[in-house]
Design a protein around this motif. Structure first.
Motif, PDB file in Angstrom:
ATOM      1  N   GLY A   1      34.874 -14.839  13.109  1.00 32.96           N
ATOM      2  CA  GLY A   1      33.925 -15.149  14.205  1.00 32.96           C
ATOM      3  C   GLY A   1      33.091 -14.052  14.822  1.00 32.96           C
ATOM      4  N   LEU A   2      32.553 -14.341  15.758  1.00 33.83           N
ATOM      5  CA  LEU A   2      31.764 -13.521  16.693  1.00 33.83           C
ATOM      6  C   LEU A   2      32.556 -12.803  17.897  1.00 33.83           C
ATOM      7  N   VAL A   3      32.415 -11.636  17.940  1.00 35.08           N
ATOM      8  CA  VAL A   3      33.108 -10.742  18.872  1.00 35.08           C
ATOM      9  C   VAL A   3      32.435  -9.673  19.456  1.00 35.08           C
ATOM     10  N   GLN A   4      32.661  -9.330  20.731  1.00 31.36           N
ATOM     11  CA  GLN A   4      31.773  -8.157  21.169  1.00 31.36           C
ATOM     12  C   GLN A   4      32.681  -6.679  20.776  1.00 31.36           C
ATOM     13  N   ALA A   5      31.842  -5.605  20.703  1.00 30.92           N
ATOM     14  CA  ALA A   5      32.306  -4.422  20.353  1.00 30.92           C
ATOM     15  C   ALA A   5      33.642  -4.315  21.083  1.00 30.92           C
ATOM     16  N   GLY A   6      34.582  -3.496  20.581  1.00 29.47           N
ATOM     17  CA  GLY A   6      35.716  -3.196  21.502  1.00 29.47           C
ATOM     18  C   GLY A   6      36.971  -4.315  21.311  1.00 29.47           C
ATOM     19  N   GLY A   7      36.426  -5.530  20.790  1.00 30.29           N
ATOM     20  CA  GLY A   7      37.331  -6.668  20.655  1.00 30.29           C
ATOM     21  C   GLY A   7      38.148  -6.732  19.666  1.00 30.29           C
ATOM     22  N   SER A   8      38.871  -7.685  19.303  1.00 28.97           N
ATOM     23  CA  SER A   8      39.856  -7.937  18.382  1.00 28.97           C
ATOM     24  C   SER A   8      39.610  -9.395  17.633  1.00 28.97           C
ATOM     25  N   LEU A   9      40.016  -9.460  16.388  1.00 27.12           N
ATOM     26  CA  LEU A   9      40.077 -10.522  15.716  1.00 27.12           C
ATOM     27  C   LEU A   9      41.385 -10.314  14.762  1.00 27.12           C
ATOM     28  N   ARG A  10      41.927 -11.472  14.252  1.00 31.60           N
ATOM     29  CA  ARG A  10      43.105 -11.614  13.388  1.00 31.60           C
ATOM     30  C   ARG A  10      42.526 -12.557  12.065  1.00 31.60           C
ATOM     31  N   LEU A  11      42.226 -11.972  11.135  1.00 26.84           N
ATOM     32  CA  LEU A  11      42.101 -12.869   9.837  1.00 26.84           C
ATOM     33  C   LEU A  11      43.499 -13.131   9.165  1.00 26.84           C
ATOM     34  N   SER A  12      43.452 -14.289   8.540  1.00 23.59           N
ATOM     35  CA  SER A  12      44.308 -14.906   7.822  1.00 23.59           C
ATOM     36  C   SER A  12      43.875 -15.294   6.420  1.00 23.59           C
ATOM     37  N   CYS A  13      44.861 -15.043   5.426  1.00 21.30           N
ATOM     38  CA  CYS A  13      44.556 -15.487   4.007  1.00 21.30           C
ATOM     39  C   CYS A  13      45.916 -16.344   3.298  1.00 21.30           C
ATOM     40  N   ALA A  14      45.671 -17.783   3.020  1.00 18.93           N
ATOM     41  CA  ALA A  14      46.732 -18.472   2.782  1.00 18.93           C
ATOM     42  C   ALA A  14      46.598 -18.504   1.307  1.00 18.93           C
ATOM     43  N   ALA A  15      47.807 -18.432   0.560  1.00 16.70           N
ATOM     44  CA  ALA A  15      47.890 -18.210  -0.854  1.00 16.70           C
ATOM     45  C   ALA A  15      48.596 -19.509  -1.523  1.00 16.70           C
ATOM     46  N   SER A  16      48.063 -19.995  -2.539  1.00 15.12           N
ATOM     47  CA  SER A  16      48.953 -21.060  -3.148  1.00 15.12           C
ATOM     48  C   SER A  16      49.821 -20.516  -4.052  1.00 15.12           C
ATOM     49  N   GLY A  17      50.708 -21.040  -4.917  1.00 13.89           N
ATOM     50  CA  GLY A  17      51.594 -21.053  -5.683  1.00 13.89           C
ATOM     51  C   GLY A  17      52.938 -20.339  -5.236  1.00 13.89           C
ATOM     52  N   SER A  18      53.888 -19.976  -5.966  1.00 14.21           N
ATOM     53  CA  SER A  18      55.095 -19.814  -5.627  1.00 14.21           C
ATOM     54  C   SER A  18      55.472 -18.340  -6.053  1.00 14.21           C
ATOM     55  N   THR A  19      54.900 -17.705  -6.367  1.00 12.34           N
ATOM     56  CA  THR A  19      55.212 -16.280  -6.805  1.00 12.34           C
ATOM     57  C   THR A  19      54.307 -14.999  -5.772  1.00 12.34           C
ATOM     58  N   PHE A  20      54.070 -15.412  -4.638  1.00  9.20           N
ATOM     59  CA  PHE A  20      53.248 -14.777  -3.700  1.00  9.20           C
ATOM     60  C   PHE A  20      53.799 -13.299  -3.719  1.00  9.20           C
ATOM     61  N   GLU A  21      54.971 -12.999  -3.477  1.00  8.45           N
ATOM     62  CA  GLU A  21      55.756 -11.675  -3.521  1.00  8.45           C
ATOM     63  C   GLU A  21      55.478 -10.796  -4.667  1.00  8.45           C
ATOM     64  N   THR A  22      54.818 -11.113  -5.644  1.00  2.82           N
ATOM     65  CA  THR A  22      54.615 -10.616  -7.098  1.00  2.82           C
ATOM     66  C   THR A  22      53.390  -9.990  -7.069  1.00  2.82           C
ATOM     67  N   TYR A  23      52.473 -10.320  -6.114  1.00  2.00           N
ATOM     68  CA  TYR A  23      50.990 -10.005  -5.909  1.00  2.00           C
ATOM     69  C   TYR A  23      50.816  -8.858  -4.782  1.00  2.00           C
ATOM     70  N   ALA A  24      50.376  -7.752  -5.087  1.00  2.00           N
ATOM     71  CA  ALA A  24      49.708  -7.174  -4.153  1.00  2.00           C
ATOM     72  C   ALA A  24      48.553  -7.611  -3.705  1.00  2.00           C
ATOM     73  N   MET A  25      48.111  -7.461  -1.959  1.00  2.00           N
ATOM     74  CA  MET A  25      47.294  -7.871  -1.601  1.00  2.00           C
ATOM     75  C   MET A  25      46.126  -7.285  -0.874  1.00  2.00           C
ATOM     76  N   GLY A  26      44.846  -7.553  -0.956  1.00  2.00           N
ATOM     77  CA  GLY A  26      43.964  -6.465  -0.352  1.00  2.00           C
ATOM     78  C   GLY A  26      42.745  -7.288   0.246  1.00  2.00           C
ATOM     79  N   TRP A  27      42.303  -6.489   1.441  1.00  2.00           N
ATOM     80  CA  TRP A  27      40.987  -7.041   2.240  1.00  2.00           C
ATOM     81  C   TRP A  27      39.723  -6.024   1.749  1.00  2.00           C
ATOM     82  N   PHE A  28      38.857  -6.739   1.443  1.00  2.00           N
ATOM     83  CA  PHE A  28      37.704  -5.864   1.311  1.00  2.00           C
ATOM     84  C   PHE A  28      36.401  -6.692   2.108  1.00  2.00           C
ATOM     85  N   ARG A  29      35.370  -6.022   2.220  1.00  2.00           N
ATOM     86  CA  ARG A  29      34.245  -6.591   3.024  1.00  2.00           C
ATOM     87  C   ARG A  29      32.988  -6.086   2.556  1.00  2.00           C
ATOM     88  N   GLN A  30      31.832  -6.992   2.680  1.00  2.00           N
ATOM     89  CA  GLN A  30      30.586  -6.622   2.168  1.00  2.00           C
ATOM     90  C   GLN A  30      29.611  -7.097   3.273  1.00  2.00           C
TER      91      GLN A  30
END
Length: 124
Positions: free
Chosen positions: A10-39
């Motif tokens: 979303g849109l936020v002012q400088a100094g503010g906060s946001l929390r991103l979430s990422c929901a994954a499908s499947g039953s073996t989630f713990e076998t994956y390392a996860m990452g966040w990237f940006r562009q």
């Protein structure tokens, strides 16, 4: 096969906060390392944070260290990115990614699955 769906941008002012979430499908989630990237427009994709399959290890680049926190809830198949002290230069599309191994990585080519991205815009 893993499907990833990001939310929380979303849109936020400088100094503010946001929390991103990422929901994954499947039953073996713990076998994956996860990452966040940006562009950002006109720039290469940039590594933001990574977390191991168990959640015991994390790693950040200097640009976000101390401001961003990655975490995961394996019971909910979800990874989070808490972003505090946001700056205009944090403006970008943020992508969640899954790496088919538990060990963390900063390299985008090691991540096999990607979400569609969520826009984060920080105004000055």
């Amino acid at each position: 096969q893993v499907q990833l769906v990001e939310s929380g941008g979303g849109l936020v002012q400088a100094g503010g906060s946001l929390r991103l979430s990422c929901a994954a499908s499947g039953s073996t989630f713990e076998t994956y390392a996860m990452g966040w990237f940006r562009q950002a427009p006109g720039k290469d994709r940039e590594f933001v944070a990574t977390i191991s399959g168990s959640g015991s290890r994390t790693y950040y680049p200097n640009s976000v260290k101390g401001r961003f926190t990655i975490s995961r809830d394996n019971a909910k198949n979800t990874v989070y990115l808490q972003m505090n002290g946001l700056k205009p230069e944090d403006t970008a599309v943020y992508y969640c990614a899954a790496k088919p191994a538990r060990v963390i990585s900063v390299y985008s080519h090691e991540y096999a699955y990607w979400g569609q991205g969520t826009q984060v815009t920080v105004s000055s």
